[in-house]
Design a protein around this motif. Structure first.
Motif, mmCIF file in Angstrom:
data_model
loop_
_atom_site.group_PDB
_atom_site.id
_atom_site.type_symbol
_atom_site.label_atom_id
_atom_site.label_comp_id
_atom_site.label_asym_id
_atom_site.label_seq_id
_atom_site.Cartn_x
_atom_site.Cartn_y
_atom_site.Cartn_z
ATOM 1 N N PRO A 14 1.173 -1.305 0.187
ATOM 2 C CA PRO A 14 -0.604 0.154 -0.192
ATOM 3 C C PRO A 14 0.977 1.556 -0.130
ATOM 4 C CG PRO A 14 -0.916 -1.563 1.136
ATOM 5 C CD PRO A 14 0.141 -2.188 1.155
ATOM 6 N N ALA A 15 2.213 1.343 0.520
ATOM 7 C CA ALA A 15 2.531 2.625 0.431
ATOM 8 C C ALA A 15 3.330 3.219 -0.707
ATOM 9 C CB ALA A 15 3.637 2.800 1.976
ATOM 10 N N THR A 16 3.539 1.989 -1.373
ATOM 11 C CA THR A 16 4.050 2.467 -2.914
ATOM 12 C C THR A 16 2.777 2.798 -3.441
ATOM 13 O OG1 THR A 16 6.149 0.793 -2.389
ATOM 14 C CG2 THR A 16 5.075 1.150 -4.336
ATOM 15 N N VAL A 17 1.912 2.162 -3.402
ATOM 16 C CA VAL A 17 0.980 2.602 -4.678
ATOM 17 C C VAL A 17 0.090 3.312 -3.863
ATOM 18 C CG1 VAL A 17 -1.403 1.872 -4.991
ATOM 19 C CG2 VAL A 17 -0.037 -0.081 -4.460
ATOM 20 N N LEU A 18 -0.436 4.229 -2.726
ATOM 21 C CA LEU A 18 -0.557 5.390 -2.804
ATOM 22 C C LEU A 18 0.681 6.810 -2.866
ATOM 23 C CD1 LEU A 18 -1.399 4.529 1.289
ATOM 24 C CD2 LEU A 18 -2.508 5.603 -0.798
ATOM 25 N N ASP A 19 1.825 6.346 -2.868
ATOM 26 C CA ASP A 19 3.294 7.465 -3.173
ATOM 27 C C ASP A 19 3.286 7.537 -4.614
ATOM 28 O OD1 ASP A 19 5.536 8.695 -2.307
ATOM 29 O OD2 ASP A 19 6.571 7.606 -3.820
ATOM 30 N N TYR A 20 2.703 6.342 -5.664
ATOM 31 C CA TYR A 20 2.635 6.506 -6.733
ATOM 32 C C TYR A 20 1.377 7.920 -7.598
ATOM 33 C CZ TYR A 20 2.685 5.175 -12.080
ATOM 34 O OH TYR A 20 1.730 4.686 -13.100
ATOM 35 N N ASN A 40 1.189 21.711 -11.088
ATOM 36 C CA ASN A 40 1.128 23.029 -11.171
ATOM 37 C C ASN A 40 1.683 23.892 -10.183
ATOM 38 O OD1 ASN A 40 -1.212 23.656 -13.226
ATOM 39 N ND2 ASN A 40 -2.578 23.338 -10.989
ATOM 40 N N ASP A 41 1.957 23.069 -8.740
ATOM 41 C CA ASP A 41 3.118 23.833 -8.044
ATOM 42 C C ASP A 41 4.146 22.927 -7.294
ATOM 43 O OD1 ASP A 41 1.795 21.918 -7.128
ATOM 44 O OD2 ASP A 41 1.105 22.958 -5.097
ATOM 45 N N THR A 42 4.790 23.341 -6.641
ATOM 46 C CA THR A 42 6.297 22.590 -6.299
ATOM 47 C C THR A 42 6.254 21.972 -4.958
ATOM 48 O OG1 THR A 42 7.255 25.140 -6.111
ATOM 49 C CG2 THR A 42 7.149 24.342 -8.447
ATOM 50 N N GLY A 43 6.988 22.187 -4.783
ATOM 51 C CA GLY A 43 7.174 21.214 -3.433
ATOM 52 C C GLY A 43 7.054 19.177 -3.284
ATOM 53 N N PRO A 44 6.807 18.927 -2.297
ATOM 54 C CA PRO A 44 6.019 17.829 -1.560
ATOM 55 C C PRO A 44 5.225 18.050 -2.161
ATOM 56 C CG PRO A 44 7.709 18.973 0.087
ATOM 57 C CD PRO A 44 7.270 19.677 -1.004
ATOM 58 N N ILE A 45 4.074 16.377 -2.382
ATOM 59 C CA ILE A 45 2.983 16.663 -2.822
ATOM 60 C C ILE A 45 2.090 16.104 -1.714
ATOM 61 C CG2 ILE A 45 0.938 15.528 -4.150
ATOM 62 C CD1 ILE A 45 3.229 14.771 -6.234
ATOM 63 N N VAL A 46 1.316 17.241 -1.230
ATOM 64 C CA VAL A 46 -0.214 17.586 0.012
ATOM 65 C C VAL A 46 -0.864 17.714 -0.514
ATOM 66 C CG1 VAL A 46 2.476 18.214 1.448
ATOM 67 C CG2 VAL A 46 0.941 19.786 0.517
ATOM 68 N N VAL A 47 -2.063 17.922 0.916
ATOM 69 C CA VAL A 47 -2.695 18.458 0.480
ATOM 70 C C VAL A 47 -2.889 20.063 -0.409
ATOM 71 C CG1 VAL A 47 -4.952 18.758 1.699
ATOM 72 C CG2 VAL A 47 -3.853 16.627 1.678
ATOM 73 N N GLY A 48 -3.759 19.669 -0.929
ATOM 74 C CA GLY A 48 -3.680 21.478 -1.859
ATOM 75 C C GLY A 48 -2.959 21.405 -3.107
ATOM 76 N N SER A 49 -1.535 20.338 -3.160
ATOM 77 C CA SER A 49 -1.486 20.410 -4.445
ATOM 78 C C SER A 49 -2.253 20.089 -5.813
ATOM 79 C CB SER A 49 -0.005 19.038 -4.331
ATOM 80 O OG SER A 49 0.797 19.229 -3.060
ATOM 81 N N THR A 50 -2.338 21.252 -6.525
ATOM 82 C CA THR A 50 -2.890 20.884 -7.652
ATOM 83 C C THR A 50 -1.998 20.908 -9.123
ATOM 84 O OG1 THR A 50 -2.928 23.429 -8.687
ATOM 85 C CG2 THR A 50 -4.028 22.795 -6.489
ATOM 86 N N TYR A 66 -7.261 19.338 -11.146
ATOM 87 C CA TYR A 66 -6.892 18.860 -10.162
ATOM 88 C C TYR A 66 -6.685 19.345 -8.656
ATOM 89 C CZ TYR A 66 -9.645 14.591 -12.353
ATOM 90 O OH TYR A 66 -10.692 14.642 -13.313
ATOM 91 N N THR A 67 -7.175 19.068 -7.809
ATOM 92 C CA THR A 67 -6.553 19.444 -6.190
ATOM 93 C C THR A 67 -6.694 18.272 -5.327
ATOM 94 O OG1 THR A 67 -7.420 21.647 -6.501
ATOM 95 C CG2 THR A 67 -6.549 20.781 -4.468
ATOM 96 N N LEU A 68 -5.379 17.627 -4.837
ATOM 97 C CA LEU A 68 -5.448 16.593 -4.139
ATOM 98 C C LEU A 68 -6.220 17.312 -2.417
ATOM 99 C CD1 LEU A 68 -4.044 14.039 -3.259
ATOM 100 C CD2 LEU A 68 -2.780 15.381 -2.478
ATOM 101 N N GLU A 69 -7.178 16.677 -2.346
ATOM 102 C CA GLU A 69 -8.009 17.104 -1.078
ATOM 103 C C GLU A 69 -8.009 16.316 -0.220
ATOM 104 O OE1 GLU A 69 -11.670 18.855 -2.575
ATOM 105 O OE2 GLU A 69 -11.301 20.339 -3.548
ATOM 106 N N ILE A 76 -6.631 8.255 -1.122
ATOM 107 C CA ILE A 76 -6.296 10.094 -1.914
ATOM 108 C C ILE A 76 -8.040 10.232 -2.359
ATOM 109 C CG2 ILE A 76 -5.420 10.830 -4.021
ATOM 110 C CD1 ILE A 76 -2.958 8.320 -3.746
ATOM 111 N N VAL A 77 -8.107 11.131 -2.317
ATOM 112 C CA VAL A 77 -9.115 12.048 -2.932
ATOM 113 C C VAL A 77 -8.836 13.605 -3.994
ATOM 114 C CG1 VAL A 77 -11.365 13.183 -2.329
ATOM 115 C CG2 VAL A 77 -10.768 11.587 -1.110
ATOM 116 N N LEU A 78 -9.135 12.742 -5.095
ATOM 117 C CA LEU A 78 -8.158 14.464 -6.317
ATOM 118 C C LEU A 78 -9.862 15.045 -6.712
ATOM 119 C CD1 LEU A 78 -5.618 12.516 -6.842
ATOM 120 C CD2 LEU A 78 -4.913 14.643 -7.080
#
Length: 146
Positions: A14-20, A40-50, A66-69, A76-78
């Protein structure tokens, strides 16, 4: 509103799948409709990344932002939006019995305005796409297992 759900098993943990999957630019590898997806943004992928997604479905091109919500240890919810549609993709990943991961992918597509008239046809098209996503996502994820 159209909902398409698929549940399937893949070899990676699961951790590998989620990270991908949290990196939605990978949709180019597993979503047959996606022609291009850029962050659209930079840095680590976190909630709010688009992400800017360009797709072609049944011959019709569309672009959504798409926004990672939501991002948790198993979900994961996009949410993708444009003037005519909102697409909410929920991906749940849990350990599979016997190893690997069980992935549940749910896409909820809500048309707005005049596009609502196409909703019945959208369901048929997205059921086919759901089958293709299951096949392509399984192949992409299994490649991560080596």
């Amino acid at each position: 509103m159209t909902t398409v759900t698929r549940t399937f098993t893949v070899r990676p943990e699961p951790a590998t799948v989620l990270d991908y999957l949290k990196d939605f630019t990978h949709a180019e590898e597993w979503d047959p409709g996606t022609e291009r997806c850029t962050r659209n943004d930079t840095g680590p992928i976190v909630v709010g990344s688009t992400f800017h997604n360009e797709s072609k479905i049944a011959g019709v091109g569309t672009e959504l932002t798409y926004t990672l919500e939501k991002l948790t240890h198993d979900t994961i919810v996009l949410v993708g939006r444009n003037e005519t549609a909102t697409s909410t993709d929920t991906i749940t990943v849990v350990p599979a019995s016997g190893g690997g991961s069980e992935v549940t992918y749910e896409a909820v597509i809500e048309m707005s305005g005049a596009a609502k008239l196409a909703a019945p046809a959208v369901k048929v098209v997205f059921e086919k796409i759901g089958n293709d996503v299951e096949r392509d996502m399984t192949q992409a994820l299994d490649r991560l297992a080596g």
